[in-house]
Design an enzyme around this catalytic site. Structure first.
Site, PDB file in Angstrom:
ATOM      1  N   HIS A 204      27.065  -8.702  34.909  1.00 41.76           N
ATOM      2  CA  HIS A 204      26.952  -8.324  33.498  1.00 41.76           C
ATOM      3  C   HIS A 204      26.069  -9.275  32.698  1.00 41.76           C
ATOM      4  CE1 HIS A 204      30.190 -11.291  33.399  1.00 41.76           C
ATOM      5  NE2 HIS A 204      30.031 -11.407  32.088  1.00 41.76           N
ATOM      6  N   ASP A 205      26.064 -10.568  33.038  1.00 43.65           N
ATOM      7  CA  ASP A 205      25.284 -11.546  32.271  1.00 43.65           C
ATOM      8  C   ASP A 205      24.041 -12.027  33.010  1.00 43.65           C
ATOM      9  OD1 ASP A 205      26.563 -11.673  29.847  1.00 43.65           O
ATOM     10  OD2 ASP A 205      27.933 -13.280  30.443  1.00 43.65           O
TER      11      ASP A 205
ATOM     12  N   LYS B  63      20.957 -13.582  31.307  1.00 39.49           N
ATOM     13  CA  LYS B  63      20.938 -14.917  30.696  1.00 39.49           C
ATOM     14  C   LYS B  63      19.964 -15.854  31.389  1.00 39.49           C
ATOM     15  CE  LYS B  63      25.555 -15.068  28.609  1.00 39.49           C
ATOM     16  NZ  LYS B  63      26.878 -15.731  28.594  1.00 39.49           N
TER      17      LYS B  63
ATOM     18  N   HIS C 289      19.669 -10.951  26.224  1.00 38.90           N
ATOM     19  CA  HIS C 289      20.067 -11.050  27.635  1.00 38.90           C
ATOM     20  C   HIS C 289      20.560  -9.711  28.181  1.00 38.90           C
ATOM     21  CE1 HIS C 289      24.300 -11.355  26.243  1.00 38.90           C
ATOM     22  NE2 HIS C 289      24.623 -11.016  27.497  1.00 38.90           N
TER      23      HIS C 289
ATOM     24  N   HIS D 139      27.428  -4.128  27.772  1.00 39.31           N
ATOM     25  CA  HIS D 139      28.756  -4.758  27.703  1.00 39.31           C
ATOM     26  C   HIS D 139      29.010  -5.473  26.378  1.00 39.31           C
ATOM     27  CE1 HIS D 139      26.284  -8.165  29.058  1.00 39.31           C
ATOM     28  NE2 HIS D 139      27.253  -8.982  28.650  1.00 39.31           N
ATOM     29  N   HIS D 140      28.022  -5.490  25.461  1.00 33.64           N
ATOM     30  CA  HIS D 140      28.249  -6.030  24.109  1.00 33.64           C
ATOM     31  C   HIS D 140      28.232  -4.935  23.051  1.00 33.64           C
ATOM     32  CE1 HIS D 140      28.539 -10.333  24.796  1.00 33.64           C
ATOM     33  NE2 HIS D 140      27.523 -10.256  25.654  1.00 33.64           N
TER      34      HIS D 140
ATOM     35  N   ASP E 108      35.384  -9.513  29.318  1.00 32.11           N
ATOM     36  CA  ASP E 108      34.504 -10.638  29.003  1.00 32.11           C
ATOM     37  C   ASP E 108      35.019 -11.400  27.782  1.00 32.11           C
ATOM     38  OD1 ASP E 108      32.227 -12.217  29.454  1.00 32.11           O
ATOM     39  OD2 ASP E 108      31.023 -11.036  28.045  1.00 32.11           O
TER      40      ASP E 108
END
Length: 369
Positions: free
Chosen positions: A220-221, A224, A249, A279-280, A308
């Site tokens: 998911h990240d 970054k 990201h 996911h944000h 998260d």
């Protein structure tokens, strides 16, 4: 499996079972095949059936008389058919009966051939040996095909594990760069899987799809990696300008994943790209990067989003101390970390005790936040 056991498992049987209530008939048939085969004898269908049901793999053919006391040949054929043995062991009915009804019934029950008495030795020998050769060749071929299938499955599993390992390594490396230990990605994976397996959120998904979604959650990240260290590792609050960079990201993650051709060939790809980008997002439309609202956000992206946030709250980060479990849950329920789908939140709160048990187990293993 070592070579000895493998050869034993793949051994082709070489024993003919002769079933007849007349000693002389059994002796004649045994003498006929003794040079090429081992033989066993049974004086009636009951004895023969017990032998076959106990050790079906040991016989390459059954020579079966029709008229016998206790259990005749046709009755034994019926039992062999029900036990699905006839498909693997050829049965030859040897009979003095001239009635076509007997022959018809025998073939309906799956007999390979009907041989008339008195037998003609070279004819019987030829017919029986030809069929045995055919069955043995087919069995050897099935062993070869099964070995090849097993090898392909083994190699596919190795590739899957290698891909999984690479994904986990990449994601963990990014977490380290983000000032975390790497336990974060494992917890996100496990929470996502728990949510899909133990609540109605996973209804309609196969076990394979749930595994793919949980693995996709690890990434998911991944975006970054494109964020500058000064922003990613900043111990204090980000400036508005820095936060705008941090928000990228999500888009960077989707773009990066879309450029991995090996990932495209897996069931993980679509889930991974969706989760990395969304996911944000938030249920009320207040998230980023696309401002999606409600059911416009996939259920797996929503699950990862909540997981998260929970994990970030309950664990120490470079920019904050860890909140208690109780305080973290209060902040999530009160909307201090954004608005979540009420159903997703309800499902999470239902399994949160299991999540806490998971965290405690990881701490006992020495896995850091």
């Amino acid at each position: 499996m070592d070579a000895t056991h493998e050869n034993a498992a793949h051994a082709v049987s070489n024993t003919i079972l002769i079933v007849d209530d007349e000693d002389i008939n059994r002796e004649i048939l045994a003498n006929l095949f003794e040079e090429e085969f081992q033989t066993e004898e049974a004086e009636n269908g009951v004895v023969a059936l017990q032998k076959v049901l106990t050790r079906p793999q040991e016989y390459c053919a059954i020579l079966l008389d029709v008229v016998m006391d206790e259990m005749d040949g046709l009755q034994m054929l019926e039992h062999l058919r029900k036990a699905d043995i006839i498909a693997h062991v050829p049965v030859f009915l040897i009979t003095a009966e001239t009635s076509s009804a007997v022959t018809e019934q025998a073939y309906q029950l799956g007999v390979m051939d009907v041989i008339r008495k008195p037998i003609v030795p070279f004819v019987v020998k030829r017919r029986v040996e030809s069929v045995i050769e055919l069955f043995q060749a087919r069995r050897r071929l099935s062993y070869v095909v099964e070995d090849q299938r097993s090898e392909l499955i083994r190699r596919a599993e190795q590739i899957i594990e290698l891909n999984r390992g690479m994904i986990e390594s990449l994601s963990t490396a990014i977490e380290f760069r983000d000032g975390e230990s790497g336990g974060h990605v494992r917890r996100i994976h496990d929470i996502t899987k728990l949510m899909l397996l133990r609540t109605e959120l996973g209804d309609g998904l196969t076990a394979r799809q749930i595994d793919d979604i949980a693995l996709a959650a690890i990434m998911h990240d991944v975006g970054k990696i494109a964020i500058p260290d000064a922003i990613l590792g900043k111990p204090g609050r980000l400036t508005p300008e820095e936060f705008e960079v941090m928000k990228t990201h999500t888009v960077q993650g989707e773009r990066m994943l879309s450029r991995i051709p090996q990932l495209r060939a897996t069931g993980v790809y679509e889930y991974a790209c969706d989760i990395a980008r969304h996911h944000h997002e938030r249920w009320d439309g207040g998230g980023y990067p696309d401002g999606l609202k409600g059911d416009e956000i996939s259920i797996w992206a929503q699950i990862v989003s909540l997981a998260d946030v929970y994990d970030a709250l309950t664990n120490k980060r470079v920019y904050k101390a860890a909140f208690s479990r109780e305080e973290s849950l209060r902040m999530i329920k009160d909307g201090e970390c954004g608005v979540f789908n009420p159903l997703v939140l309800e499902c999470f709160l239902r399994i949160e005790p299991d999540v806490n048990d998971l965290y405690e187990a990881m701490q006992a293993e020495g896995i850091e936040a």
